[in-house]
Scaffold this motif. Sequence first.
Motif, PDB file in Angstrom:
ATOM      1  N   UNK A 173       6.660 -36.070  -4.308  1.00 43.97           N
ATOM      2  CA  UNK A 173       6.176 -36.199  -2.920  1.00 43.97           C
ATOM      3  C   UNK A 173       7.280 -35.752  -1.968  1.00 43.97           C
ATOM      4  N   UNK A 174       7.047 -34.712  -1.212  1.00 34.16           N
ATOM      5  CA  UNK A 174       8.058 -34.219  -0.263  1.00 34.16           C
ATOM      6  C   UNK A 174       7.804 -34.773   1.126  1.00 34.16           C
ATOM      7  N   UNK A 175       8.847 -34.646   1.971  1.00 29.91           N
ATOM      8  CA  UNK A 175       8.704 -35.141   3.337  1.00 29.91           C
ATOM      9  C   UNK A 175       7.698 -34.334   4.130  1.00 29.91           C
ATOM     10  N   UNK A 176       7.576 -33.099   3.770  1.00 31.47           N
ATOM     11  CA  UNK A 176       6.680 -32.227   4.549  1.00 31.47           C
ATOM     12  C   UNK A 176       5.209 -32.480   4.268  1.00 31.47           C
ATOM     13  N   UNK A 177       4.902 -33.259   3.208  1.00 31.92           N
ATOM     14  CA  UNK A 177       3.498 -33.491   2.870  1.00 31.92           C
ATOM     15  C   UNK A 177       2.814 -34.359   3.904  1.00 31.92           C
ATOM     16  N   UNK A 178       1.570 -34.105   4.087  1.00 25.24           N
ATOM     17  CA  UNK A 178       0.774 -34.933   4.992  1.00 25.24           C
ATOM     18  C   UNK A 178       0.170 -36.042   4.161  1.00 25.24           C
ATOM     19  N   UNK A 179       0.387 -37.255   4.595  1.00 28.65           N
ATOM     20  CA  UNK A 179      -0.153 -38.377   3.838  1.00 28.65           C
ATOM     21  C   UNK A 179      -1.563 -38.659   4.313  1.00 28.65           C
ATOM     22  N   UNK A 180      -2.501 -38.661   3.377  1.00 24.12           N
ATOM     23  CA  UNK A 180      -3.853 -39.068   3.760  1.00 24.12           C
ATOM     24  C   UNK A 180      -4.297 -40.167   2.821  1.00 24.12           C
ATOM     25  N   UNK A 181      -5.197 -40.941   3.309  1.00 19.16           N
ATOM     26  CA  UNK A 181      -5.746 -41.977   2.433  1.00 19.16           C
ATOM     27  C   UNK A 181      -7.255 -42.004   2.624  1.00 19.16           C
ATOM     28  N   UNK A 182      -7.946 -42.468   1.597  1.00 17.27           N
ATOM     29  CA  UNK A 182      -9.405 -42.531   1.670  1.00 17.27           C
ATOM     30  C   UNK A 182      -9.795 -43.706   2.546  1.00 17.27           C
ATOM     31  N   UNK A 183     -10.370 -43.420   3.692  1.00 13.18           N
ATOM     32  CA  UNK A 183     -10.689 -44.539   4.582  1.00 13.18           C
ATOM     33  C   UNK A 183     -12.120 -45.036   4.373  1.00 13.18           C
ATOM     34  N   UNK A 184     -13.033 -44.164   3.921  1.00  7.97           N
ATOM     35  CA  UNK A 184     -14.376 -44.680   3.613  1.00  7.97           C
ATOM     36  C   UNK A 184     -15.051 -43.719   2.658  1.00  7.97           C
ATOM     37  N   UNK A 185     -16.011 -44.236   1.938  1.00  7.94           N
ATOM     38  CA  UNK A 185     -16.789 -43.348   1.081  1.00  7.94           C
ATOM     39  C   UNK A 185     -18.199 -43.891   0.936  1.00  7.94           C
ATOM     40  N   UNK A 186     -19.126 -42.972   0.791  1.00 11.18           N
ATOM     41  CA  UNK A 186     -20.538 -43.327   0.626  1.00 11.18           C
ATOM     42  C   UNK A 186     -21.040 -42.601  -0.593  1.00 11.18           C
ATOM     43  N   UNK A 187     -21.973 -43.205  -1.275  1.00 11.72           N
ATOM     44  CA  UNK A 187     -22.466 -42.519  -2.449  1.00 11.72           C
ATOM     45  C   UNK A 187     -23.978 -42.612  -2.516  1.00 11.72           C
ATOM     46  N   UNK A 188     -24.617 -41.477  -2.779  1.00 17.17           N
ATOM     47  CA  UNK A 188     -26.067 -41.511  -2.971  1.00 17.17           C
ATOM     48  C   UNK A 188     -26.334 -40.886  -4.335  1.00 17.17           C
TER      49      UNK A 188
END
Lengths: 227, 429
Positions: free
Chosen positions: A1-16
């Motif tokens: 993991x480098x400093x330049x990476x953008x951190x994202x996280x899964x905030x919601x998910x829906x499934x059909x």
Amino acid sequence: VNDGDIYTMVSSSLSSKRYTYIHESGSETRRGAIDIHHVIINRSRSTGYARLMGLAFFLVILGVSINIVLLMFYLYFSMGYLKWIIHLKQDNPVRTLSWSCLLSGFFVVIQSRKLVKKGEEALLHESVIIMPTFGIQLETQYLSGKTVSRFIPIDKVLKPVLVECVTPVTCYWSLSLFLRGEEQLTLVFKELRPSLKMLVPIWKALCTLIGTDQSEIITEEKHVVSG
Amino acid sequence: MAEPKLRVLMVSDFFFPNFGGVENHIYYLSQCLLNLGHKVVVMTHAYGNRTGVRYMTGGLKVYYVPWRPFTMQNTFPTVYGTLPIVRTILKRERITVVHGHQAFSTLCHEALMHARTMGYRVVFTDHSLYGFADVGSIHMNKVLQFTLADIDQAICVSHTSKENTVLRSGLAPGKVFMIPNAVDTAMFKPADVRPSSDDVITIVVISRLVYRKGADLLVEVIPEVCRLYPNVRFVVGGDGPKHVRLEEMREKHSLQDRVEMLGAVPHSRVRSVLVTGHIFLNSSLTEAFCIAILEAASCGLLTVSTRVGGVLPDDMVVLAEPDPDDMVRAIEKAISILPSINPEEMHNRMKKLYSWQDVAKRTEIVYDRALKCSNRNLLERLSRFLSCGAWAGKVFCMVMIIDYLLWRLLQLLQPDDDIEEAPDINFCN
């Protein structure tokens, strides 16, 4: 993991049944965090074939039934006239019936070939990457690894809209964009047809992006959607 | 907003932007039902570029389904082709009652058939009269018999129309309700200052100049009345094939200054033409429900008419046989009772007798009655079709069985819960 990476996280998910919707957002503290919305098809190759077979079967039944109905109408109209009864004795109705069955069979084969070709280019997922003050990136990724993407700068976007599309056989919701200088609406999800539940958060995110005041928009009666 | 009591789908090939009696009827009825708190959706075929979903006044949702019309504004009849889209719309909007309009509309018949197969309640309204003798009518009546064999309730717009429908389709009269059409009394108001009837009496005629509307009768009646009454003048609005005959009549009797021909009058201007007159003349040979005479009465004109469906109270109309001498006699009588007519009072009576709100309330009763009808299963329904005719009965049964099978197949391919329900959008007024 480098400093330049953008951190994202899964905030919601829906499934059909058919699609899975995943929303990844950048961390809350960073301004200008990127928002990514994915819609993924959750179907395997085998279900694809099952649907093809089902469709082929449907077409055969349709062809045969239309032939039977036409035959009955033909006989009904000819019932009243004595001279037509002579024609009944000949092979004509049976021959036309068998020819039309063959033709519908042909038609089914051609259609299934087209569908199989489409299946090879099976989609994996489509995503919308929202970059605040910068623009929107629309991506379509195929099973073969090919990715088609399109970038839309923010000043080109006039408004995101949820539209009901009516075709001769069905009606579905789609999310589209009004773009400056273009007459036609641009579809956000070109191939997939996710449900309204999945489209609404994406639409809201797009509205926030271009700064549309959502309260101006028609108030929606929230109906509890089953299934 | 409270959950709507009924969710109605109006189906017809005839809707705006096409203009006419059926379209008007559907629109006004829908608006009044929306006011009563129900949800109404209209389904029709696409008109030119106009396809997709449109919203009209009051939140009336209209589906313009992209099926090409092929003749006289009717969708091409594919019998089963409209099953998927009808099923989708019925499921999306959570419809409870399907209301079809006009026997001549193929989309209406197909949609009613599919709705019946899927177990929805079905109501049908017939707006026109049809013959029995020619080939086109015979086949149309057979199709109507098929549709009405399995219907929950039917509505006709006049007693004449009810008789005609019952005879054509063999439907039990007890199932047919009579709800007359109404007129938009807010639009058709008498003139503020009534034109004086002392010097000149103006007789207004507004109709399409075709055989069925009695244009030939006009050609005989007008010169006779002009000869008997020197102070009468005619205003004729409308266009059609018989226009030439009327022009010839004018030339022959030198009535250019006494008979004014306006040509085609758009509906928005009808009222302004009506208020210039004192008497309205209607010479239609046959009509299920003549809205023109209602519009004239609402504007305060005394009406002289042939015996068509939808007749006014006795003191507002003078009836005549479709015979020139009898019509002249009726016009004489009308001219004599003209001084006693009060336009404002006539208009107020019309407001009470013929209002769309009243029609909507009565239609609501019909819907409630339809909902109370028990849901029959497939076999019971098939037995109803067998009584339609020796050969036709079996054909109809076959058609319904195939429709049922296709529906089941569609359910396998696209299960019911795959069809997403559309949210009710509430328009803030």
